[in-house]
Design a protein around this motif. Sequence first.
Motif, short mmCIF file in Angstrom:
data_model
loop_
_atom_site.label_atom_id
_atom_site.label_comp_id
_atom_site.label_asym_id
_atom_site.label_seq_id
_atom_site.Cartn_x
_atom_site.Cartn_y
_atom_site.Cartn_z
N ILE A 77 22.47 -3.69 -14.78
CA ILE A 77 21.23 -3.94 -15.52
C ILE A 77 20.61 -5.27 -15.10
O ILE A 77 19.39 -5.37 -14.90
CB ILE A 77 21.49 -3.92 -17.04
CG1 ILE A 77 21.87 -2.51 -17.51
CG2 ILE A 77 20.26 -4.40 -17.81
CD1 ILE A 77 20.80 -1.49 -17.32
N MET A 78 21.44 -6.32 -14.95
CA MET A 78 20.92 -7.62 -14.50
C MET A 78 20.32 -7.51 -13.10
O MET A 78 19.28 -8.11 -12.81
CB MET A 78 22.04 -8.66 -14.51
CG MET A 78 22.46 -9.13 -15.90
SD MET A 78 21.14 -9.89 -16.84
CE MET A 78 20.74 -11.31 -15.83
N SER A 79 20.96 -6.71 -12.24
CA SER A 79 20.43 -6.52 -10.89
C SER A 79 19.12 -5.74 -10.91
O SER A 79 18.21 -6.01 -10.11
CB SER A 79 21.47 -5.78 -10.03
OG SER A 79 22.67 -6.51 -9.95
N MET A 80 19.00 -4.80 -11.84
CA MET A 80 17.75 -4.05 -11.99
C MET A 80 16.64 -4.96 -12.52
O MET A 80 15.48 -4.84 -12.11
CB MET A 80 17.96 -2.85 -12.91
CG MET A 80 18.80 -1.75 -12.28
SD MET A 80 19.23 -0.44 -13.46
CE MET A 80 17.63 0.26 -13.82
N ILE A 81 16.99 -5.87 -13.43
CA ILE A 81 16.01 -6.85 -13.94
C ILE A 81 15.53 -7.74 -12.80
O ILE A 81 14.33 -8.01 -12.66
CB ILE A 81 16.62 -7.68 -15.08
CG1 ILE A 81 16.81 -6.81 -16.33
CG2 ILE A 81 15.74 -8.89 -15.41
CD1 ILE A 81 17.54 -7.50 -17.46
N ASN A 82 16.48 -8.19 -11.96
CA ASN A 82 16.10 -9.00 -10.79
C ASN A 82 15.15 -8.22 -9.88
O ASN A 82 14.16 -8.76 -9.37
CB ASN A 82 17.35 -9.40 -9.99
CG ASN A 82 18.27 -10.30 -10.77
OD1 ASN A 82 17.86 -10.99 -11.69
ND2 ASN A 82 19.55 -10.28 -10.42
N GLY A 83 15.48 -6.94 -9.67
CA GLY A 83 14.67 -6.10 -8.80
C GLY A 83 13.28 -5.85 -9.36
O GLY A 83 12.29 -5.87 -8.63
N SER A 84 13.19 -5.63 -10.67
CA SER A 84 11.88 -5.37 -11.29
C SER A 84 11.01 -6.62 -11.25
O SER A 84 9.80 -6.53 -11.06
CB SER A 84 12.06 -4.88 -12.72
OG SER A 84 12.64 -5.89 -13.53
N GLU A 93 11.71 -4.09 -22.68
CA GLU A 93 12.48 -2.87 -22.42
C GLU A 93 13.80 -3.18 -21.73
O GLU A 93 14.85 -2.62 -22.06
CB GLU A 93 11.65 -1.92 -21.55
CG GLU A 93 10.45 -1.31 -22.27
CD GLU A 93 9.64 -0.40 -21.37
OE1 GLU A 93 10.01 -0.27 -20.19
OE2 GLU A 93 8.64 0.16 -21.84
N GLN A 94 13.75 -4.09 -20.77
CA GLN A 94 14.96 -4.43 -20.02
C GLN A 94 15.98 -5.13 -20.91
O GLN A 94 17.18 -4.83 -20.85
CB GLN A 94 14.59 -5.31 -18.83
CG GLN A 94 13.81 -4.57 -17.76
CD GLN A 94 13.22 -5.52 -16.73
OE1 GLN A 94 13.12 -6.72 -16.95
NE2 GLN A 94 12.83 -4.98 -15.59
N TYR A 95 15.52 -6.06 -21.73
CA TYR A 95 16.46 -6.81 -22.56
C TYR A 95 17.01 -5.98 -23.71
O TYR A 95 18.11 -6.26 -24.21
CB TYR A 95 15.81 -8.09 -23.07
CG TYR A 95 15.73 -9.16 -22.00
CD1 TYR A 95 16.89 -9.65 -21.41
CD2 TYR A 95 14.52 -9.65 -21.56
CE1 TYR A 95 16.83 -10.61 -20.40
CE2 TYR A 95 14.45 -10.61 -20.56
CZ TYR A 95 15.61 -11.08 -19.99
OH TYR A 95 15.56 -12.03 -19.00
N ILE A 96 16.27 -4.96 -24.14
CA ILE A 96 16.83 -4.02 -25.12
C ILE A 96 18.01 -3.28 -24.51
O ILE A 96 19.07 -3.12 -25.13
CB ILE A 96 15.75 -3.04 -25.62
CG1 ILE A 96 14.76 -3.77 -26.55
CG2 ILE A 96 16.37 -1.85 -26.35
CD1 ILE A 96 13.57 -2.93 -26.95
N MET A 97 17.83 -2.81 -23.26
CA MET A 97 18.94 -2.16 -22.54
C MET A 97 20.12 -3.11 -22.38
O MET A 97 21.28 -2.73 -22.58
CB MET A 97 18.45 -1.67 -21.17
CG MET A 97 17.44 -0.55 -21.22
SD MET A 97 16.78 -0.16 -19.59
CE MET A 97 18.23 0.44 -18.77
N LEU A 98 19.82 -4.35 -22.03
CA LEU A 98 20.86 -5.35 -21.83
C LEU A 98 21.63 -5.60 -23.13
O LEU A 98 22.86 -5.72 -23.13
CB LEU A 98 20.25 -6.66 -21.33
CG LEU A 98 21.18 -7.67 -20.66
CD1 LEU A 98 21.81 -7.09 -19.41
CD2 LEU A 98 20.44 -8.94 -20.33
N PHE A 99 20.89 -5.64 -24.24
CA PHE A 99 21.52 -5.87 -25.55
C PHE A 99 22.44 -4.71 -25.92
O PHE A 99 23.53 -4.92 -26.48
CB PHE A 99 20.43 -6.05 -26.61
CG PHE A 99 20.97 -6.24 -27.99
CD1 PHE A 99 21.62 -7.41 -28.35
CD2 PHE A 99 20.84 -5.23 -28.94
CE1 PHE A 99 22.13 -7.57 -29.63
CE2 PHE A 99 21.33 -5.39 -30.22
CZ PHE A 99 21.98 -6.56 -30.57
#
Length: 399
Positions: A44-51, A263-269
Motif C-alpha cells: 500500500i505504501m508503494s502504491m501511495i508512492n506510485g500514485s 482513499e489511500q490512507y483509509i486503505m492504509l488504516f
Amino acid sequence: MYKPISLFIAIRYLWNTHLPKFKKIITILSIIAIAISTASFIIIMSMINGSEESFKKNVLSFIPHLIITNKNQYIKKSELPKNILKLHNIEKISDFISKEIIVQSENDIAMAEIIGMDNTNFFNMKNYGIKNILDVLKTGSYNIIIGEQLAKKLNVYIGDKLKLILLSNKKNFFSGQIFDQRIFKIISIFSTKSEVDYYQILMNKKDSLNFLNYSKNYVTGWRVWLKDPLSLNIKEIKKKIDKLVVLDWKIQKGELFKAIKIEQYIMLFLFFLILLVSILNIFITLTVHTIEKKNAIAILKTQGLLNWKIMLVFVMFGSGTAIIGNILGTIISVALIIQNDILKFLINIFFNETDIPIIIQPYQVFMINILSTLFTIFLTLYPSWNAVRLKPSRILSND
C-alpha cells in the motif's frame, strides 16, 4: 550450558518438536497474520508512492506549480520579484502568456486555454511529445497545436481551421463588451493522456501577444516549477511577495489530490488494524504462556536466573514471532512488487482496468519492520513483568 540462556529458552518456547499441535498452529497463524499485514503495508505504501509520482507526472508536469501575477493578469516583465529566486525548492521560473478563450469550429464550440510557447518553455515542452514545437509554431504563421480530446469534441483534424474568440476588455458604447477573433490553422495534435488534452491550445508566443493585444514587455505572469511540489509551503512564498498575487497548484488540483490521499490512507488504516490485531494476538498468546509456564519460571528463579533475563526470555519469545512474520512479509511484498504482473492481476480483480504504478522505498520498508517489531516488544513487556512477579515459594509449595 547453552549460551545465551535467555535466547535458548525463548527458541524452545517458540518452537520445538514436543509442542502440542494446537500451539504450533497458533504460532504459525500468528506469523502468517504478521506477514500478511506487513506485506500489505509495504504494498500500500508503494502504491501511495506510485500514485503521487503519477500525479506529479500526469497532472503537475503540465501545469505550473505556482503562478505569480497581479489582479489584472497583465504585468511588466521587469516587475519579477527577485526574492522568489532565493527559495531552495525553486527548480525553474519563466514568464508566460495564457488566457481562457472561446474556440469555434464548423461543428461545435468549446472553452479552451491558449499557451504561448517560446524557448523559455523548454522545461515542459517535452511533456507534449511533439518534436520541434517551435519550428512548427513559426512566428506570424498563426498555427496552433491542440489537445486530442479537444480535437474530438470540435470534430477537427490537422489542416483544419479554428476561430479563436477572445472577450476583450475594450468597451463599445452600443454593444457593451466586444469580441476579438482570429482564424488559426491546426498544424498538429498532441496527446498526453492527461486532462490538458481537453482544453489546452499551444501557439507561438509572439502570435499570442498579437492576438491578446499585449504590449511587447508585458506578460500574463510567471510560472514556477518546484523540485517537490507536494511539499509546497505557500505561506513562505507569500512572505517574499507582498503586492503580487500568488496562485498555487492546490487551488486547481488540491481537491483531487486530497480525495486520492484520503482513499489511500483509509486503505492504509484498515491494514494497520490487521497488523494491530495480529500483534494483540501475540500479546494474548504470551499472557497465556506465562500462566502455563509459571512452574518453569519458579524453577528458573530458584536456580538463580535474574529477573531481567526471565523477562528477556518472554520478550524474545513474543518479538520472535513478529520478526519472523516481518521478514516473511517483506520477502513476499518485495517479490510481488518486482514481479508486478501478479500484483496487478490481483488488483484488477477488485478494480477494473487499473494501472497503478508501484514504487518501493527502502527506508519505508525498514521503518515498517522496525515500528512493527518495537510495538510488539512494547506489548510483551507487561506479560513479561507479570512473569517475574511470581513468587517461587507459593507456586512450588503446591507441588
